[in-house]
Write a protein that holds these residues in place. Structure first.
Motif, PDB file in Angstrom:
ATOM      1  N   ARG A  32      41.341  39.992  32.483  1.00 29.69           N
ATOM      2  CA  ARG A  32      41.605  41.184  33.599  1.00 29.69           C
ATOM      3  C   ARG A  32      42.707  41.356  33.840  1.00 29.69           C
ATOM      4  O   ARG A  32      43.200  42.579  33.932  1.00 29.69           O
ATOM      5  N   THR A  33      43.636  40.549  33.807  1.00 28.69           N
ATOM      6  CA  THR A  33      45.375  40.726  34.166  1.00 28.69           C
ATOM      7  C   THR A  33      45.828  41.509  33.263  1.00 28.69           C
ATOM      8  O   THR A  33      46.523  42.375  33.482  1.00 28.69           O
ATOM      9  N   GLU A  36      44.669  45.089  33.633  1.00 32.54           N
ATOM     10  CA  GLU A  36      45.312  45.754  34.739  1.00 32.54           C
ATOM     11  C   GLU A  36      46.795  46.277  34.405  1.00 32.54           C
ATOM     12  O   GLU A  36      47.459  47.307  34.729  1.00 32.54           O
ATOM     13  N   ARG A  39      46.352  49.163  32.477  1.00 35.36           N
ATOM     14  CA  ARG A  39      46.301  50.386  33.407  1.00 35.36           C
ATOM     15  C   ARG A  39      47.439  50.843  34.296  1.00 35.36           C
ATOM     16  O   ARG A  39      47.653  52.007  34.400  1.00 35.36           O
ATOM     17  N   LEU A  53      37.100  49.669  34.506  1.00 32.32           N
ATOM     18  CA  LEU A  53      38.096  48.881  33.808  1.00 32.32           C
ATOM     19  C   LEU A  53      37.681  48.104  32.684  1.00 32.32           C
ATOM     20  O   LEU A  53      37.896  46.700  33.047  1.00 32.32           O
TER      21      LEU A  53
END
Length: 323
Positions: A32-33, A36, A39, A53
């Motif tokens: 997930r990081t 991010e 993004r 995402l």
């Protein structure tokens, strides 16, 4: 795990199962990081990740942004090493999971950059996105230098427009006439005008140039500029076109050998400032004697031209022998 499948994917898998491979992507905090980071880096170049995402949406957004770049940006060698490797990896990739979670992070690791992944990727994207803008700036700089007009592209265009707008009907030669007409056209934006001039000179739209085209453009501009100056010199002697030659200085001198030498140069603000400073110095050293000042200036010009003549003649002889 995250399973990214659409109905279309399922239909294709049913028809040709050997062409597909299912990969497990752990839904961990690290994954997930990393998404991010992608993004945030994409946001620095104005690219937003639509929807949820996921790796698929990040990859789609990246490729959509890449597809909007001019073709020059996709092949130019005037980028950093990391940018070139990242661009090549994007072009070769057929697996977005491998691309986002292995290939690009490995590029960051191999670069030995001291920046965090997000900052490193942002710089790579910015470098790639700015490639075409750098080309535009360089082309504008070539025009500025060739036509002896200091300043930004709008300043160069404004000066050329001023010189050409009153004499567009006096040009018969096709290429020069096209150049003069485009310089006189006030309707285009600066970017479109630059593209128009670039296309005229090398017969290729600016966004489809290669690095070699820039070199070709530099040579072609020198030839066009020489033709333009000869045309300006002719028109500047006509009373109905006084503005076209106002930034040029034209002098004809007789050398001690009896040969005449003509000088036709652009008098930009820097040259005018230096001339004013030189005149102040001459005024002090000559005690305000105007005849002495003219004698000094005349002798300096004759000496300068006499020293240049043998060099020019040698170059002409060398060129003739080479031919």
């Amino acid at each position: 795990m995250v399973l990214e499948l659409t109905v279309e994917h399922l239909q294709r898998m049913y028809k040709t199962p050997v062409q597909f491979e299912i990969k497990e992507l752990p839904a961990s905090a690290a994954s997930r990081t990393l998404l991010e980071d992608y993004r945030a880096a994409l946001a620095t170049v104005g690219c937003q990740v639509d929807g949820e995402l996921t790796a698929l949406e990040v990859a789609r957004s990246t490729y959509r942004w890449l597809a909007r770049l001019p073709s020059y940006s996709l092949q130019s060698g005037r980028v950093s090493k990391d940018t070139a490797l990242f661009r090549a990896r994007l072009e070769r990739s057929r697996d977005h999971i491998d691309l986002l979670f292995k290939a690009v992070p490995q590029l960051h690791k191999d670069s030995k950059s001291k920046q965090a992944f997000r900052a490193w990727l942002s710089n790579v994207l910015i470098d790639l996105g700015a490639t075409y803008k750098r080309l535009q700036d360089e082309v504008g700089g070539v025009l500025s230098t060739s036509f002896d007009i200091a300043g930004t592209l709008p300043r160069v265009r404004q000066q050329l427009q001023k010189e050409c707008s009153s004499a567009t009907t006096d040009v018969a030669e096709v290429n020069l006439r096209s150049f003069v007409l485009r310089c006189a056209d006030p309707t285009l934006s600066d970017d479109r005008w630059l593209d128009s001039i670039a296309s005229l000179i090398v017969h290729k739209p600016l966004d489809s140039w290669t690095d070699a085209t820039l070199t070709q453009f530099e040579g072609a501009v020198i030839e066009l500029c020489a033709q333009y100056k000869r045309w300006v010199r002719l028109l500047s002697h006509r009373a109905h076109h006084p503005a076209i030659g106002e930034r040029y200085v034209s002098l004809t001198m007789t050398l001690p050998s009896g040969h005449e030498s003509a000088v036709f140069v652009a008098a930009d603000p820097v040259a005018k400032k230096m001339a004013a400073e030189m005149l102040e110095s001459l005024d002090r050293t000559s005690g305000g004697n105007r005849d002495r000042m003219l004698a000094v200036l005349g002798q300096a010009l004759v000496t300068l031209q006499a020293a240049e003549t043998p060099i020019r003649e040698k170059l002409e002889n060398d060129n003739q022998k080479a031919s």
